[in-house]
Scaffold this motif. Structure first.
Motif: not given
Length: 152
Positions: A5-11, A28-31, A53-56
């Motif tokens: 359940k980690m989230n945020g963008t990948i640095p 729940d990674f995104h971006g 939830r990666f996108e693009g």
């Protein structure tokens, strides 16, 4: 970091030359994917980023990862055309891009990825004809193309 359940963008700082395995599915990674993934971590062999939830669009930088064997990007929000560079890694044996919003036709370079054993492109919006060259993938053991608008 699987199923946490980690989230945020990948640095971008996560990526370095000694990284070979990246398994971050079912979080729940995104971006979008950071460029460092394709410039700093050129020794990546296995990448599993499904169920986020990666996108693009899928970056062409995957073509720089010539040691890549397994790539799972299923169940994200990737859009657009599948880049031809995705099929450049000579050892790629598993590719799963199912359950995204990829579209247009299957790239011709797909049929030159002769090391593929598993190809899952189901549940996207691909259209056009499946080439007879699919038979050139002599090691292919699993092919899933359902729930698209493909013919042939």
């Amino acid at each position: 970091v699987v199923n946490n359940k980690m989230n945020g963008t990948i640095p971008g700082e996560l990526f370095h030359p000694t990284l070979k395995y990246l398994d971050m599915d079912d979080n729940d990674f995104h971006g979008t994917l950071p460029s460092e993934m394709f410039t700093s971590s050129i020794n990546l062999m296995n990448i599993d980023m499904g169920g986020n939830r990666f996108e693009g669009t899928i970056p062409a930088g995957f073509g720089n990862l010539d040691k890549l064997k397994l790539l799972r990007m299923n169940s994200n929000n990737f859009i657009g055309k599948m880049p031809q560079e995705l099929f450049l890694p000579p050892s790629l044996h598993t590719l799963n891009c199912s359950n995204n919003n990829l579209n247009e036709s299957l790239p011709d370079e797909l049929y030159g990825a002769t090391s593929l054993r598993v190809l899952n492109l189901a549940s996207n919006n691909f259209s056009g004809t499946i080439s007879n060259k699919i038979g050139d993938l002599k090691y292919l053991q699993e092919l899933k193309l359902q729930s698209n608008q493909l013919e042939g």
